[in-house]
Enzyme design. Structure first.
Site, short mmCIF file in Angstrom:
data_model
loop_
_atom_site.label_atom_id
_atom_site.label_comp_id
_atom_site.label_asym_id
_atom_site.label_seq_id
_atom_site.Cartn_x
_atom_site.Cartn_y
_atom_site.Cartn_z
CG ASN A 1 1.73 9.09 -10.21
OD1 ASN A 1 2.60 8.88 -9.53
ND2 ASN A 1 0.36 9.68 -10.09
CG HIS B 1 -3.00 7.35 -6.94
ND1 HIS B 1 -2.77 8.67 -6.45
CD2 HIS B 1 -4.39 7.00 -6.26
CE1 HIS B 1 -3.73 8.82 -5.54
NE2 HIS B 1 -4.83 7.88 -5.74
CB SER C 1 -4.09 2.88 -10.32
OG SER C 1 -5.22 2.50 -9.70
CG ASP D 1 -3.52 10.86 -9.06
OD1 ASP D 1 -2.48 10.99 -9.58
OD2 ASP D 1 -3.96 11.42 -7.77
C1 GAR Z 1 3.19 5.28 -2.91
O1 GAR Z 1 2.18 4.65 -2.38
C2 GAR Z 1 2.77 6.21 -3.95
O2 GAR Z 1 1.98 5.50 -4.79
C3 GAR Z 1 2.49 7.41 -3.40
O3 GAR Z 1 3.19 7.72 -2.46
C4 GAR Z 1 3.77 6.58 -1.82
C5 GAR Z 1 5.35 6.85 -2.00
O4 GAR Z 1 5.78 5.69 -1.19
N1 GAR Z 1 1.99 8.42 -4.40
C6 GAR Z 1 1.09 9.27 -4.31
O5 GAR Z 1 0.37 9.18 -3.69
C7 GAR Z 1 0.79 10.33 -5.45
N2 GAR Z 1 -0.47 10.90 -5.35
P1 GAR Z 1 7.58 5.35 -1.05
O6 GAR Z 1 8.06 6.69 -1.16
O7 GAR Z 1 7.59 4.50 -0.07
O8 GAR Z 1 7.68 4.56 -2.74
#
Ligand code: GAR
Length: 197
Positions: free
Chosen positions: A106, A108, A135, A144
């Site tokens: 994942n 984060h 991360s 997480d």
């Molecule tokens: C990313 O920053 C990812 O790390 C986060 O959502 C965003 C997706 O962006 N995920 C989380 O926060 C999970 N807890 P994207 O759809 O533009 O790739």
């Protein structure tokens, strides 16, 4: 060649970066399928690259477990070596985590274990920290809380909004994700070993 399934909920900008990296000659992994828990805009990136997609709408299932069962069934069709959660904004049920971890990673937008959960960027801003980060972790049954595979600091600016900070974190996340996928594919990063340390 390492085969990768990617799960998303949103715009999929990190997915796009991985698709672009995987399209480079010599990249040791390829994305075989992209799945989503909703009609995510990011599915269009997969379609643009000719990658199959599947949708398992969370809201159309009676429980998280039922949703997870269908998600797992769809993933198994593609037998990926690795499953990447790239902005999947749902907690996976334990049955799915247990089936795929440690081959389940994942990204984060915070320097874990700081600011876990769905609002990593907002929570860092609210805490008034001078730096946060990005991360890449192995998914376990916590929120997480799995083993950290890669992470990097990102400075918070005085005038940052959640949007501006997140937009500076995402390029770091993309680089870390691509490096981690490459290292796994090249055998430089052993997920089972990382999960035991
Ligand atoms: C990313 O920053 C990812 O790390 C986060 O959502 C965003 C997706 O962006 N995920 C989380 O926060 C999970 N807890 P994207 O759809 O533009 O790739």
């Amino acid at each position: 060649m390492l085969t990768v399934a990617v799960l998303i909920s949103g715009t999929g900008s990190n997915l796009r970066a991985l698709l672009e990296a995987a399209a480079e000659p010599g990249f040791p992994a390829r994305v075989v399928v992209v799945g989503a828990d909703r009609e995510a805009d990011g599915l269009a990136h997969a379609e643009a690259f000719g990658i199959p997609t599947f949708l398992v709408p969370f809201r159309e299932h009676a429980s998280r477990e039922a949703w997870g069962e269908e998600l797992d069934r769809q993933l198994r069709v593609w037998t990926p070596d690795l499953v990447v959660l790239s902005g999947l904004m749902r907690l996976l049920p334990a049955s799915v985590v247990d089936a795929w971890s440690p081959r389940l990673i994942n990204t984060h937008p915070a320097y874990l274990p700081e600011f876990p959960g769905a609002h990593g960027v907002r929570d860092a801003l609210a805490a008034g920290v001078a730096q946060t980060g990005a991360s890449v972790i192995v998914v376990d049954n916590g929120v997480d809380s799995g083993p950290i595979l890669a992470q990097e600091r990102v400075a918070v600016r005085a005038d940052d909004t959640e949007h501006t900070l997140h937009e500076r974190i995402k390029p770091v996340e993309r680089r870390l994700l691509i490096d981690v996928v490459r290292a796994i594919a090249d055998g430089e990063l052993e997920l089972a070993a990382a999960s035991m340390s």
